[in-house]
Design a protein around this motif. Structure first.
Motif, PDB file in Angstrom:
ATOM      1  N   GLY A   1       0.807  -1.212   0.000  1.00  0.00           N
ATOM      2  CA  GLY A   1       0.000   0.000   0.000  1.00  0.00           C
ATOM      3  C   GLY A   1       0.840   1.262   0.000  1.00  0.00           C
ATOM      4  O   GLY A   1       0.530   2.234  -0.700  1.00  0.00           O
ATOM      5  N   ILE A   2       1.919   1.261   0.774  1.00  0.00           N
ATOM      6  CA  ILE A   2       2.789   2.444   0.840  1.00  0.00           C
ATOM      7  C   ILE A   2       4.117   2.200   0.126  1.00  0.00           C
ATOM      8  O   ILE A   2       4.988   3.066   0.114  1.00  0.00           O
ATOM      9  N   LYS A   3       4.271   1.012  -0.459  1.00  0.00           N
ATOM     10  CA  LYS A   3       5.463   0.646  -1.236  1.00  0.00           C
ATOM     11  C   LYS A   3       6.745   0.806  -0.428  1.00  0.00           C
ATOM     12  O   LYS A   3       7.703   1.431  -0.849  1.00  0.00           O
ATOM     13  N   ARG A   4       6.739   0.238   0.772  1.00  0.00           N
ATOM     14  CA  ARG A   4       7.926   0.270   1.635  1.00  0.00           C
ATOM     15  C   ARG A   4       8.131  -1.087   2.283  1.00  0.00           C
ATOM     16  O   ARG A   4       7.186  -1.810   2.544  1.00  0.00           O
ATOM     17  N   TRP A   5       9.395  -1.365   2.564  1.00  0.00           N
ATOM     18  CA  TRP A   5       9.735  -2.584   3.288  1.00  0.00           C
ATOM     19  C   TRP A   5       9.746  -2.294   4.778  1.00  0.00           C
ATOM     20  O   TRP A   5      10.176  -1.232   5.210  1.00  0.00           O
ATOM     21  N   ARG A   6       9.305  -3.256   5.545  1.00  0.00           N
ATOM     22  CA  ARG A   6       9.379  -3.176   7.004  1.00  0.00           C
ATOM     23  C   ARG A   6      10.369  -4.226   7.472  1.00  0.00           C
ATOM     24  O   ARG A   6      10.212  -5.407   7.194  1.00  0.00           O
ATOM     25  N   LEU A   7      11.399  -3.775   8.170  1.00  0.00           N
ATOM     26  CA  LEU A   7      12.416  -4.679   8.696  1.00  0.00           C
ATOM     27  C   LEU A   7      12.158  -4.894  10.173  1.00  0.00           C
ATOM     28  O   LEU A   7      11.847  -3.960  10.891  1.00  0.00           O
ATOM     29  N   HIS A   8      12.302  -6.121  10.609  1.00  0.00           N
ATOM     30  CA  HIS A   8      12.118  -6.466  12.017  1.00  0.00           C
ATOM     31  C   HIS A   8      13.509  -6.643  12.612  1.00  0.00           C
ATOM     32  O   HIS A   8      14.169  -7.651  12.376  1.00  0.00           O
ATOM     33  N   LEU A   9      13.956  -5.623  13.365  1.00  0.00           N
ATOM     34  CA  LEU A   9      15.327  -5.552  13.867  1.00  0.00           C
ATOM     35  C   LEU A   9      15.384  -5.759  15.373  1.00  0.00           C
ATOM     36  O   LEU A   9      14.401  -5.546  16.073  1.00  0.00           O
TER      37      LEU A   9
END
Length: 51
Positions: free
Chosen positions: A21-29
């Motif tokens: 939807g927002i064309k971004r990756w979410r990283l779980h750090l």
């Protein structure tokens, strides 16, 4: 960088997901990785470089 990356930063991210939807990756750090990434982004914003 004068401040070395946090110990364990070289570890792989636990997972990543794409929000189409927002064309971004979410990283779980890890908390330590978040601190190092935040420092790098701040340096890039202030100086245009992290090197």
């Amino acid at each position: 960088m004068r401040v070395p990356p946090a110990k364990g930063l070289a570890e792989q991210v636990r997972s990543a997901s794409c929000d189409h939807g927002i064309k971004r990756w979410r990283l779980h750090l890890t908390p330590e990785q978040i601190t190092s990434v935040a420092c790098g982004l701040w340096l890039h914003r202030m100086t245009g470089s992290t090197g």
